[in-house]
Write an enzyme that holds these catalytic residues in place. Structure first.
Site, PDB file in Angstrom:
ATOM      1  N   GLY A  73       0.686  -1.183   0.120  1.00 61.86           N
ATOM      2  CA  GLY A  73       0.165  -0.103   0.030  1.00 61.86           C
ATOM      3  C   GLY A  73       0.723   1.193   0.058  1.00 61.86           C
ATOM      4  O   GLY A  73       2.073   1.295   0.327  1.00 61.86           O
ATOM      5  N   GLY A 125      -0.014  -4.617   0.905  1.00 62.08           N
ATOM      6  CA  GLY A 125      -1.317  -4.511   0.284  1.00 62.08           C
ATOM      7  C   GLY A 125      -1.237  -5.479  -0.913  1.00 62.08           C
ATOM      8  O   GLY A 125      -2.415  -5.708  -1.507  1.00 62.08           O
ATOM      9  N   GLU A 148       5.579  -5.737   7.552  1.00 65.76           N
ATOM     10  CA  GLU A 148       5.076  -4.712   8.356  1.00 65.76           C
ATOM     11  C   GLU A 148       5.761  -4.418   9.456  1.00 65.76           C
ATOM     12  O   GLU A 148       5.555  -3.206  10.140  1.00 65.76           O
ATOM     13  CB  GLU A 148       3.612  -4.941   8.529  1.00 65.76           C
ATOM     14  N   ASP A 156      -1.289  -6.916   7.892  1.00 68.90           N
ATOM     15  CA  ASP A 156      -2.701  -6.755   8.058  1.00 68.90           C
ATOM     16  C   ASP A 156      -3.398  -7.566   6.372  1.00 68.90           C
ATOM     17  O   ASP A 156      -2.923  -8.615   6.156  1.00 68.90           O
ATOM     18  CB  ASP A 156      -3.039  -5.219   7.909  1.00 68.90           C
TER      19      ASP A 156
END
Length: 378
Positions: A73, A125, A148, A156
């Protein structure tokens, strides 16, 4: 419908092609891309499209063209929003709408399978856009990671759902998942195609030189199968016909280090237990020492929150529940003073690679701090 040149949808026969087109950032996922992809995917789910194919645009650097799927992301823009240099609503909107898209992909009807071609870098992402789809194709150029914890966040995009449920190759022999999931989530270790097949993260392996033929065959299959069985999976046979069975799973890093991974990461309830296990391997253990060095670079808060998230995620009943939990977690990491801002500063803004985590040690990350990342939003 929102549109952006960073996302280029198209149809080839009855195959819906989702091309990520942000090559300057290794196809990093932006909110504009999410807002273009979501209605397009929803539209295709309601029409005659028989399958979807997600690919990344190739990237050019120093005169050389390299493949890329999606490097994650656009967390730098989220960082700027969090410190007041962009619209601060992005810190909530990006994660909420990204997770909604992840859920749409994860719950896509079986007769409308998604194929993602992991040629090049696949991180964060980009994993969320693809790992929940039915098929994931790795190549010899795949570089996969969920890094992350190194930027003060957590794995996530549904990571708390799929990581505890890895269907390992060796599980068929031993019946045990072991510590691989915890290892991948906490260390952010990069995986090659052999590792991805071993861990069940990728479903197929195809050499990059055969990808164009694969894409053509996938499109053709969506036409020939339409009249025969409109509710069947029309691409499973095509993927298997292109799958290279010579991929050496047993030579993968995960396979070669499986015993050490399980010893250090399987069944451990706390980060302190994991650290103790790694230290007990001794200074002569290359795996133990290199893994300790890696973990020492990560945000202590991220490590503890990640481990707790995996434990909680393993007990949830659906990917939707996991994504709801992750949204609460994400918003806790968006709070002022969170390690996320220091992690992004060190990695992507100042690029000094020297984050100053707060708290700076695992011992200082209390149970109350961890719990605060799972509290309901007001």
């Amino acid at each position: 419908m929102s549109t952006t040149l960073q996302f280029l949808p198209s149809l080839s026969a009855n195959l819906g092609i989702l091309q990520l087109n942000n090559p300057a950032s290794l196809n990093a996922l932006t909110l504009e891309m999410i807002r273009s992809m979501t209605p397009m995917l929803k539209q295709w789910q309601q029409t005659g499209v028989r399958a979807t194919l997600m690919v990344g645009a190739p990237c050019e650097k120093n005169g050389k063209v390299k493949p890329a799927f999606c490097a994650g992301g656009d967390v730098k823009k989220v960082y700027l929003a969090g410190i007041g240099k962009e619209d601060n609503s992005l810190t909530a909107d990006f994660f909420r709408e990204e997770y909604q898209l992840n859920h749409m992909i994860a719950t896509q009807a079986p007769h409308l399978p998604q194929v993602s071609i992991w040629d090049g870098v696949v991180m964060g992402g980009g994993v969320g856009l693809s790992v929940h789809g039915k098929y994931r194709v790795a190549t010899e150029k795949t570089i996969f990671a969920m890094p992350e914890t190194k930027i003060g966040l957590f794995p996530d995009v549904g990571g708390t759902w799929w990581i505890p449920r890895l269907k390992l190759y060796s599980q068929w022999k031993s019946g045990l998942v072991g510590g691989v999931g915890n290892y991948l989530a906490l260390t952010g270790n990069r995986l090659a195609a052999e590792d991805l097949i071993y861990a069940g993260i990728a479903t197929h392996y195809v050499k990059s030189e055969n990808l164009d033929d694969l894409k053509s065959a996938l499109a053709e299959s969506t036409t020939s199968a339409s009249a025969d069985d409109p509710n069947g999976d029309c691409i499973a046979g095509v993927l298997m016909s292109f799958h290279d069975h010579n991929v050496d799973i047993e030579a993968s890093f995960l396979s070669q280090n499986r015993a050490d991974i399980d010893y250090a990461f399987d069944g451990k309830d706390t980060m302190e237990e994991i650290i103790d296990a790694l230290e007990s391997m001794g200074e002569d253990s290359q795996f133990g020492q290199s893994t300790l060095k890696t973990l020492n670079q990560m945000s202590p808060t991220s490590l503890k929150v990640t481990l707790e998230g995996l434990k909680r995620g393993s007990k949830l009943s659906s990917v939707g529940e996991a994504l709801q939990m992750e949204y609460r977690m994400s918003q806790a990491f968006m709070r002022e003073g969170s390690d996320f801002y220091e992690g992004i500063r060190a990695a992507l803004v100042d690029k000094d690679g020297k984050p100053k985590w707060s708290p700076s040690s695992l011992e200082e990350v209390t149970d109350d701090i961890v719990q605060s990342h799972f509290e309901p939003l007001g």
